[in-house]
Design an enzyme around this catalytic site. Structure first.
Site, PDB file in Angstrom:
ATOM      1  N   ASP A   8      38.701  49.910  37.076  1.00 58.76           N
ATOM      2  CA  ASP A   8      37.498  49.740  37.896  1.00 58.76           C
ATOM      3  C   ASP A   8      37.833  49.001  39.189  1.00 58.76           C
ATOM      4  O   ASP A   8      38.180  47.831  39.171  1.00 58.76           O
ATOM      5  CB  ASP A   8      36.449  48.926  37.120  1.00 58.76           C
TER       6      ASP A   8
ATOM      7  N   HIS B 158      27.360  50.516  45.070  1.00 61.96           N
ATOM      8  CA  HIS B 158      27.738  49.172  44.600  1.00 61.96           C
ATOM      9  C   HIS B 158      26.537  48.250  44.386  1.00 61.96           C
ATOM     10  O   HIS B 158      26.495  47.489  43.415  1.00 61.96           O
ATOM     11  CB  HIS B 158      28.733  48.566  45.599  1.00 61.96           C
TER      12      HIS B 158
ATOM     13  N   TYR C 125      36.828  45.708  47.435  1.00 67.20           N
ATOM     14  CA  TYR C 125      37.866  44.844  46.836  1.00 67.20           C
ATOM     15  C   TYR C 125      39.163  44.866  47.659  1.00 67.20           C
ATOM     16  O   TYR C 125      40.039  44.026  47.465  1.00 67.20           O
ATOM     17  CB  TYR C 125      38.191  45.253  45.389  1.00 67.20           C
TER      18      TYR C 125
ATOM     19  N   LYS D 149      33.703  52.269  44.107  1.00 68.48           N
ATOM     20  CA  LYS D 149      32.304  52.044  44.518  1.00 68.48           C
ATOM     21  C   LYS D 149      32.207  52.060  46.038  1.00 68.48           C
ATOM     22  O   LYS D 149      33.127  51.614  46.718  1.00 68.48           O
ATOM     23  CB  LYS D 149      31.807  50.683  43.998  1.00 68.48           C
TER      24      LYS D 149
HETATM   25  N1  LIG Z   1      29.565  45.901  40.337  1.00 64.47           N
HETATM   26  C1  LIG Z   1      29.634  44.647  40.757  1.00 64.47           C
HETATM   27  O1  LIG Z   1      28.828  44.184  41.567  1.00 64.47           O
HETATM   28  C2  LIG Z   1      30.721  43.783  40.217  1.00 64.47           C
HETATM   29  C3  LIG Z   1      30.686  42.405  40.435  1.00 64.47           C
HETATM   30  C4  LIG Z   1      31.715  41.625  39.906  1.00 64.47           C
HETATM   31  C5  LIG Z   1      32.731  42.224  39.181  1.00 64.47           C
HETATM   32  N2  LIG Z   1      32.763  43.579  39.000  1.00 64.47           N
HETATM   33  C6  LIG Z   1      33.842  44.246  38.225  1.00 64.47           C
HETATM   34  O2  LIG Z   1      33.920  43.631  36.946  1.00 64.47           O
HETATM   35  C7  LIG Z   1      35.246  43.144  36.739  1.00 64.47           C
HETATM   36  C8  LIG Z   1      35.223  41.925  35.844  1.00 64.47           C
HETATM   37  O3  LIG Z   1      34.415  40.905  36.384  1.00 64.47           O
HETATM   38  P1  LIG Z   1      35.018  39.532  36.949  1.00 64.47           P
HETATM   39  O4  LIG Z   1      36.372  39.783  37.480  1.00 64.47           O
HETATM   40  O5  LIG Z   1      34.002  38.945  37.844  1.00 64.47           O
HETATM   41  O6  LIG Z   1      35.039  38.581  35.674  1.00 64.47           O
HETATM   42  P2  LIG Z   1      35.599  38.567  34.173  1.00 64.47           P
HETATM   43  O7  LIG Z   1      36.343  39.788  33.859  1.00 64.47           O
HETATM   44  O8  LIG Z   1      34.444  38.196  33.314  1.00 64.47           O
HETATM   45  O9  LIG Z   1      36.576  37.301  34.218  1.00 64.47           O
HETATM   46  C9  LIG Z   1      37.774  37.339  34.933  1.00 64.47           C
HETATM   47  C10 LIG Z   1      38.443  35.967  34.812  1.00 64.47           C
HETATM   48  O10 LIG Z   1      38.772  35.717  33.449  1.00 64.47           O
HETATM   49  C11 LIG Z   1      40.160  35.410  33.330  1.00 64.47           C
HETATM   50  N3  LIG Z   1      40.589  35.966  32.042  1.00 64.47           N
HETATM   51  C12 LIG Z   1      40.743  37.272  31.705  1.00 64.47           C
HETATM   52  N4  LIG Z   1      41.129  37.410  30.435  1.00 64.47           N
HETATM   53  C13 LIG Z   1      41.243  36.157  29.919  1.00 64.47           C
HETATM   54  C14 LIG Z   1      41.639  35.643  28.671  1.00 64.47           C
HETATM   55  N5  LIG Z   1      41.986  36.451  27.664  1.00 64.47           N
HETATM   56  N6  LIG Z   1      41.654  34.293  28.509  1.00 64.47           N
HETATM   57  C15 LIG Z   1      41.305  33.469  29.514  1.00 64.47           C
HETATM   58  N7  LIG Z   1      40.913  33.890  30.729  1.00 64.47           N
HETATM   59  C16 LIG Z   1      40.887  35.230  30.939  1.00 64.47           C
HETATM   60  C17 LIG Z   1      40.818  36.036  34.540  1.00 64.47           C
HETATM   61  O11 LIG Z   1      41.975  35.317  34.913  1.00 64.47           O
HETATM   62  P3  LIG Z   1      43.407  35.983  35.300  1.00 64.47           P
HETATM   63  O12 LIG Z   1      43.165  37.208  36.133  1.00 64.47           O
HETATM   64  O13 LIG Z   1      44.066  34.891  36.086  1.00 64.47           O
HETATM   65  O14 LIG Z   1      44.126  36.286  34.006  1.00 64.47           O
HETATM   66  C18 LIG Z   1      39.726  35.867  35.600  1.00 64.47           C
HETATM   67  O15 LIG Z   1      39.760  34.573  36.158  1.00 64.47           O
HETATM   68  C19 LIG Z   1      35.753  42.889  38.149  1.00 64.47           C
HETATM   69  O16 LIG Z   1      37.161  42.734  38.211  1.00 64.47           O
HETATM   70  C20 LIG Z   1      35.223  44.110  38.861  1.00 64.47           C
HETATM   71  O17 LIG Z   1      36.051  45.233  38.569  1.00 64.47           O
HETATM   72  C21 LIG Z   1      31.757  44.357  39.501  1.00 64.47           C
END
Ligand SMILES: NC(=O)c1ccc[n+]([C@@H]2O[C@H](COP(=O)([O-])OP(=O)(O)OC[C@H]3O[C@@H](n4cnc5c(N)ncnc54)[C@H](OP(=O)(O)O)[C@@H]3O)[C@@H](O)[C@H]2O)c1
Length: 282
Positions: free
Chosen positions: A45, A106, A50, A75
């Site tokens: 994704d 988005h 990004y 997106k």
């Molecule tokens: N549509 C939208 O508006 C929107 C908005 C936000 C996000 N997104 C999408 O959703 C994805 C995920 O959301 P997000 O990146 O905001 O948050 P998330 O996936 O909930 O959390 C990511 C964070 O968690 C850490 N992490 C991952 N696995 C872990 C584990 N097993 N233990 C401890 N920490 C862990 C990562 O660190 P490290 O990377 O340092 O390991 C990073 O700091 C995004 O990457 C993006 O593709 C979409």
């Protein structure tokens, strides 16, 4: 590795768990995606905003997994709703592919929602042309979905929204379900888990989740991802850390009992990390 899938209202399928790459940059992004593909992930994704579509394309090209075996989501960012064809073609070029599996608007962009509707209508043509396999939305509320659906032919296949144990969005899950729209959770593990101030959104340190994870001998993240899947949600946890990428995908061989699903549900605090879709304009 075996994984689960969800089926869209157009009969296409998508892996339920994927790799999110928001904030993953340069070589770090390329390496993370390659580790993920080696692990068995088949859903990536990304988004134009990004700034890493080129890295996603590079990682896919350099991996041993064929493009046809990968489900690729990107997106379109709000200002580009003025010219969605150019935005799509730019993304395809950076991704080094001639189609995306899923293209999402988005954000709804409420102040110019008529433009949002027009962009979706234009992109419906790109579905016919084969540049987009499935069309969906992100961060849409019930009212915005209803308004969009009055004007378009294709029901969005998916609505990607913020969902985690402190913001469980049960009402939006129901709204999406009623419309045969798959819910995909962004920030599925709370997003800001690395916050050093120990603030409330650190879902990873939640005592109840830690207790459940001990019961199943699993990590808190694995428990959260199971909770998403058992609620019928797809989830796209982001990580650039190889051990975490691997561990986050090891979620297809256990099942949370009903009482633990109920415990997870009870953690909701209506605590939103991102902006409210009614207030965010590009
Ligand atoms: N549509 C939208 O508006 C929107 C908005 C936000 C996000 N997104 C999408 O959703 C994805 C995920 O959301 P997000 O990146 O905001 O948050 P998330 O996936 O909930 O959390 C990511 C964070 O968690 C850490 N992490 C991952 N696995 C872990 C584990 N097993 N233990 C401890 N920490 C862990 C990562 O660190 P490290 O990377 O340092 O390991 C990073 O700091 C995004 O990457 C993006 O593709 C979409």
């Amino acid at each position: 590795m075996r994984f689960e899938t969800v089926t869209f209202n157009n009969d296409r399928t998508m892996p339920s768990i994927g790799l999110g790459v928001y904030k993953a940059r340069g070589d770090e992004a390329v390496k993370a995606i390659k580790v993920a593909l080696d692990t068995g992930y088949r859903l990536i994704d990304t988004a134009a905003i990004y700034g890493n579509e080129a890295e996603v394309g590079q990682a896919i090209q350099e991996s041993d997994v064929g493009r046809e075996d990968i489900f690729l989501t990107t997106k379109i960012w709000m200002p580009d709703y003025q010219d969605p064809v150019t935005a799509l073609n730019t993304s395809l070029k950076k991704l080094k592919t001639d189609y995306v599996d899923l293209y999402l608007l988005h954000w709804p962009n409420p102040k110019q929602f008529d433009r949002t509707i027009k962009a979706y209508q234009t992109l419906e043509k790109a579905v016919k042309e084969g540049k987009i396999r499935s069309l969906g939305v992100s961060n849409f509320t019930q009212i915005q979905l209803d308004e969009l659906q009055k004007h378009v032919k294709l029901t969005p296949v998916l609505n990607q929204i913020e969902v985690h144990p402190y913001f469980s969005q049960k009402e939006m899950l129901k709204v999406n379900n009623e419309r045969e729209i798959i819910t995909q959770a962004w920030s599925p593990i709370g997003g800001m888990v690395e916050r050093s101030d120990g603030s409330e959104l650190n879902v990873l340190k939640d005592k109840t989740i830690m207790q459940i994870s001990e019961k199943y001998d699993r990590t808190p993240v694995q428990v959260m991802l199971r909770w998403h899947m058992q609620n019928g949600c797809s989830a796209i946890p982001k990580s650039v850390t190889p051990e975490r990428i691997r561990s986050n995908f090891d979620v297809f061989n256990f099942h949370l009992e009903d009482e633990d699903m109920a415990l997870m549900d009870s953690l909701n605090k209506d605590l939103r990390a991102g902006p409210h879709p009614d207030q965010f304009n590009g």
